[in-house]
Design a protein around this motif. Structure first.
Motif, PDB file in Angstrom:
ATOM      1  N   PHE A  85       0.839  -1.207   0.000  1.00 22.26           N
ATOM      2  CA  PHE A  85       0.000   0.000   0.000  1.00 22.26           C
ATOM      3  C   PHE A  85       0.872   1.255   0.000  1.00 22.26           C
ATOM      4  N   ALA A  86       1.891   1.264   0.864  1.00 24.30           N
ATOM      5  CA  ALA A  86       2.764   2.432   0.991  1.00 24.30           C
ATOM      6  C   ALA A  86       3.528   2.698  -0.306  1.00 24.30           C
ATOM      7  N   ASN A  87       4.043   1.647  -0.923  1.00 26.20           N
ATOM      8  CA  ASN A  87       4.829   1.842  -2.145  1.00 26.20           C
ATOM      9  C   ASN A  87       3.951   2.140  -3.355  1.00 26.20           C
ATOM     10  N   ALA A  88       2.689   1.718  -3.307  1.00 23.63           N
ATOM     11  CA  ALA A  88       1.753   2.131  -4.362  1.00 23.63           C
ATOM     12  C   ALA A  88       1.566   3.648  -4.308  1.00 23.63           C
ATOM     13  N   LEU A  89       1.464   4.189  -3.080  1.00 21.61           N
ATOM     14  CA  LEU A  89       1.356   5.641  -2.920  1.00 21.61           C
ATOM     15  C   LEU A  89       2.626   6.339  -3.424  1.00 21.61           C
ATOM     16  N   THR A  90       3.773   5.749  -3.100  1.00 19.13           N
ATOM     17  CA  THR A  90       5.048   6.342  -3.532  1.00 19.13           C
ATOM     18  C   THR A  90       5.153   6.360  -5.055  1.00 19.13           C
ATOM     19  N   ALA A  91       4.773   5.265  -5.693  1.00 18.25           N
ATOM     20  CA  ALA A  91       4.810   5.213  -7.158  1.00 18.25           C
ATOM     21  C   ALA A  91       3.879   6.258  -7.760  1.00 18.25           C
ATOM     22  N   CYS A  92       2.717   6.441  -7.125  1.00 18.64           N
ATOM     23  CA  CYS A  92       1.774   7.455  -7.599  1.00 18.64           C
ATOM     24  C   CYS A  92       2.392   8.847  -7.498  1.00 18.64           C
ATOM     25  N   SER A  93       3.147   9.064  -6.412  1.00 12.52           N
ATOM     26  CA  SER A  93       3.821  10.356  -6.237  1.00 12.52           C
ATOM     27  C   SER A  93       4.821  10.603  -7.374  1.00 12.52           C
ATOM     28  N   GLY A  94       5.594   9.581  -7.720  1.00  9.71           N
ATOM     29  CA  GLY A  94       6.525   9.714  -8.843  1.00  9.71           C
ATOM     30  C   GLY A  94       5.802   9.982 -10.150  1.00  9.71           C
ATOM     31  N   PHE A  95       4.667   9.332 -10.326  1.00 12.33           N
ATOM     32  CA  PHE A  95       3.839   9.518 -11.526  1.00 12.33           C
ATOM     33  C   PHE A  95       3.365  10.969 -11.627  1.00 12.33           C
ATOM     34  N   LEU A  96       2.891  11.507 -10.500  1.00 17.92           N
ATOM     35  CA  LEU A  96       2.412  12.894 -10.477  1.00 17.92           C
ATOM     36  C   LEU A  96       3.558  13.878 -10.737  1.00 17.92           C
TER      37      LEU A  96
END
Length: 290
Positions: free
Chosen positions: A185-196
């Motif tokens: 869950f945490a790394n999914a959020l991190t990947a989303c941050s990189g995407f943004l």
């Protein structure tokens, strides 16, 4: 003024990553270094999908999935192979560098002229304020989702696992699966941050994640200091403060640049700023004791 507006927008992009760091550091008490790799993974995967004219929703879901898989790998190495979580994260982060380079096929993918989240949802004419609205909505949605998860029975088990793993095991819960899902869950959020961030800055770069975990840790520590000072118990306010911490962090860097500090010293400035934040609660404690 534009420098601080840019800092605000970057802070909002990074606050999603800070929320992921908050989950691993404050809920599971795990310093997850996977962040450096999964942040770039989100940017690389997103840039590849956007330049391949994939639908934005599909790209977004694929980014979240890729980040979750990276987090699950760290969780599996830590729980099944009994390797220290710090080393597990370093191993996955190191492996992700090659994976990210393979995904991108080169060290940099420009997103000029590509349809992104910010120009697809054009709510107002001003591009910066339109980006501000879109990012604010996304972050509020994530905060609501995380709050719902943490208040659910599974979320209470997650929080209990971080505080007293042996007690949770004694109650019959599988703490390994809880940790794996939490890291995912945490790394999914991190990947989303990189995407943004890739969409905001207009490119994805293989080195954009190096040292980014320091920014997340600094943001969480800023939030943790405020939470401790005011003895805040609310999950929603705590998560909002984490996002606020990410913005304050970027404002501090923007202020440093505006003072004329050489940009090559930005990483050193970042490290010193985090050191100051980490030291602040201890220095205050010493004053009280003396």
């Amino acid at each position: 003024m534009d420098l601080y507006l840019t800092a605000l927008l970057q802070g909002l992009c990074l606050s999603v990553m800070a929320l992921g760091i908050f989950l691993t550091l404050k809920i599971f008490n795990i310093p997850d270094i996977t962040t450096d790799g999964s942040y770039t993974l989100g940017a690389a995967m997103g840039a590849l999908m956007l330049t391949s004219d994939m639908p934005l929703v599909f790209s977004f879901l694929l980014v979240l999935t890729s980040g979750a898989v990276a987090g699950m790998c760290t969780g599996l190495i830590h729980t099944k192979l009994k390797i220290d979580p710090l080393l597990s994260g370093i191993l996955v982060m190191t492996g992700l560098y090659s994976i990210n380079l393979t995904i991108m096929g080169r060290s940099n993918i420009p997103l000029i002229g590509v349809e992104t989240l910010f120009n697809q949802f054009e709510l107002i004419d001003n591009l910066n304020f339109n980006t501000l609205i879109v990012l604010s909505v996304i972050i509020l949605l994530f905060i609501l989702i995380i709050t719902y998860v943490l208040k659910s029975d599974y979320g209470i088990t997650m929080r209990a696992t971080g505080q007293s793993e042996n007690m949770v095991k004694a109650l019959g819960a599988n703490t390994d699966s809880v940790k794996i899902m939490g890291l995912a869950f945490a790394n999914a959020l991190t990947a989303c941050s990189g995407f943004l961030m890739a969409q905001f800055q207009g490119f994805s770069d293989i080195n954009m994640g190096i040292g980014i975990v320091i920014v997340g840790l600094g943001s969480v520590i800023i939030a943790g200091t405020i939470i401790h000072w005011f003895e805040i118990q609310s999950i929603v306010i705590s998560l909002l403060l984490v996002c606020f911490g990410a913005i304050i962090f970027q404002f501090a860097l923007a202020f440093t640049l505006s003072m004329g500090v050489d940009p090559t010293l930005l990483k050193l400035t970042t490290a010193l700023f985090v050191l100051a934040i980490v030291s602040l609660p201890h220095l205050q404690l010493r004053r009280r004791l003396s």
